[in-house]
Design an enzyme around this catalytic site. Sequence first.
Site, mmCIF file in Angstrom:
data_model
loop_
_atom_site.group_PDB
_atom_site.id
_atom_site.type_symbol
_atom_site.label_atom_id
_atom_site.label_comp_id
_atom_site.label_asym_id
_atom_site.label_seq_id
_atom_site.Cartn_x
_atom_site.Cartn_y
_atom_site.Cartn_z
ATOM 1 N N HIS A 195 44.640 39.693 45.143
ATOM 2 C CA HIS A 195 45.333 39.574 43.855
ATOM 3 C C HIS A 195 46.433 38.522 43.885
ATOM 4 C CE1 HIS A 195 43.889 43.905 42.735
ATOM 5 N NE2 HIS A 195 42.932 43.017 42.671
ATOM 6 N N ASN A 216 47.508 43.926 47.451
ATOM 7 C CA ASN A 216 48.940 43.812 47.157
ATOM 8 C C ASN A 216 49.377 42.350 47.110
ATOM 9 O OD1 ASN A 216 48.941 46.581 47.227
ATOM 10 N ND2 ASN A 216 49.562 46.674 49.373
ATOM 11 N N PRO A 261 56.703 49.998 43.531
ATOM 12 C CA PRO A 261 55.923 50.932 42.705
ATOM 13 C C PRO A 261 54.501 50.438 42.497
ATOM 14 C CG PRO A 261 57.463 49.691 41.345
ATOM 15 C CD PRO A 261 57.741 49.305 42.768
ATOM 16 N N ASP A 262 53.585 51.381 42.354
ATOM 17 C CA ASP A 262 52.199 51.053 42.037
ATOM 18 C C ASP A 262 52.136 50.821 40.535
ATOM 19 O OD1 ASP A 262 49.529 50.911 41.543
ATOM 20 O OD2 ASP A 262 49.049 52.908 42.307
ATOM 21 N N PHE A 263 52.177 49.527 40.128
ATOM 22 C CA PHE A 263 52.355 49.277 38.693
ATOM 23 C C PHE A 263 51.106 49.565 37.875
ATOM 24 C CE2 PHE A 263 50.253 45.200 38.063
ATOM 25 C CZ PHE A 263 50.246 44.646 39.330
ATOM 26 N N ARG A 264 49.998 49.879 38.565
ATOM 27 C CA ARG A 264 48.814 50.277 37.808
ATOM 28 C C ARG A 264 48.848 51.761 37.452
ATOM 29 N NH1 ARG A 264 46.991 46.022 40.631
ATOM 30 N NH2 ARG A 264 45.720 44.580 39.466
ATOM 31 N N ASP A 317 52.717 41.550 47.670
ATOM 32 C CA ASP A 317 54.100 41.546 48.149
ATOM 33 C C ASP A 317 54.335 40.790 49.455
ATOM 34 O OD1 ASP A 317 53.143 43.451 50.137
ATOM 35 O OD2 ASP A 317 53.280 44.968 48.572
#
Length: 261
Positions: free
Chosen positions: A124, A107, A37-40, A109
């Site tokens: 990030h 990302n 999910p795009d947590f922003r 991940d």
Amino acid sequence: MSVDYADEIARAGKLLRQARYAVALTGAGISTPSGIPDFRSPGSGLWERVNPMIVASLYTFRVRPKVFYDWVRPLAKKLVEAKPNPAHIALAELEASGRLQAVITQNIDGLHQKAGSREVLELHGHVREATCIRCYQVAPTGNFFDDFVASSDIPRCSKCGGVMKPNVVLFGEQLPVGVFNAARACVRRADLLLVAGSHLEVMPASQLPLLVHENGGCIIVVNLSPTYIDEVAEVVIHADVADILPYIVRACVEELDNGQA
Ligand SMILES: [Zn+2]
């Protein structure tokens, strides 16, 4: 779906073929097809009880690490299970064919590396390592990530018992300077930037396309929704990167094979 964008895909393939130094900039949109999910973004399911900008902040981490870890556990589970999708694989193929010099990603991940990309600048941070917030010992996350997902414990430093913080950039925290400078240097050399799955809303990564544009380079945007750079981009495709990137890479590489470079 790709048929709708046949002209744009062909043009993007041609631009990549002609580029001297092409770089990709990727964001959350390239990993959502892998189930991350795009947590922003509100609506990602991670905003139901708390505001991630608070719970995933450096301040919360320092004063209430359990709050952070309890929130991040479902996301961590998805990170462990996630696999690269056709968009990650397409970029790795493009690099292998010599038509892409680097991937700059927002990302954390590691899916670009899992897909086979070699030059990856992670603005990030990443979850392969964690750092003790007391003695700064750095340790590979390795199994502790799996253990953490399975239990409710906070990861602790083997040396001093301090809380381990994954090497990801939290809200309120600076980007890793070395990585950002490398990304900026890379973008300064670029005569083509492929923006893939980023809304270009998170500073300072969002400013990188401007550097390319100011240097006379061309921009290709593949993203579900419009971005601020669309109006100066040579090619804009508003669609899922996992659907589109494989076609673009095929358009680039197949023409090469046909000797039409
Ligand atoms: Zn320690």
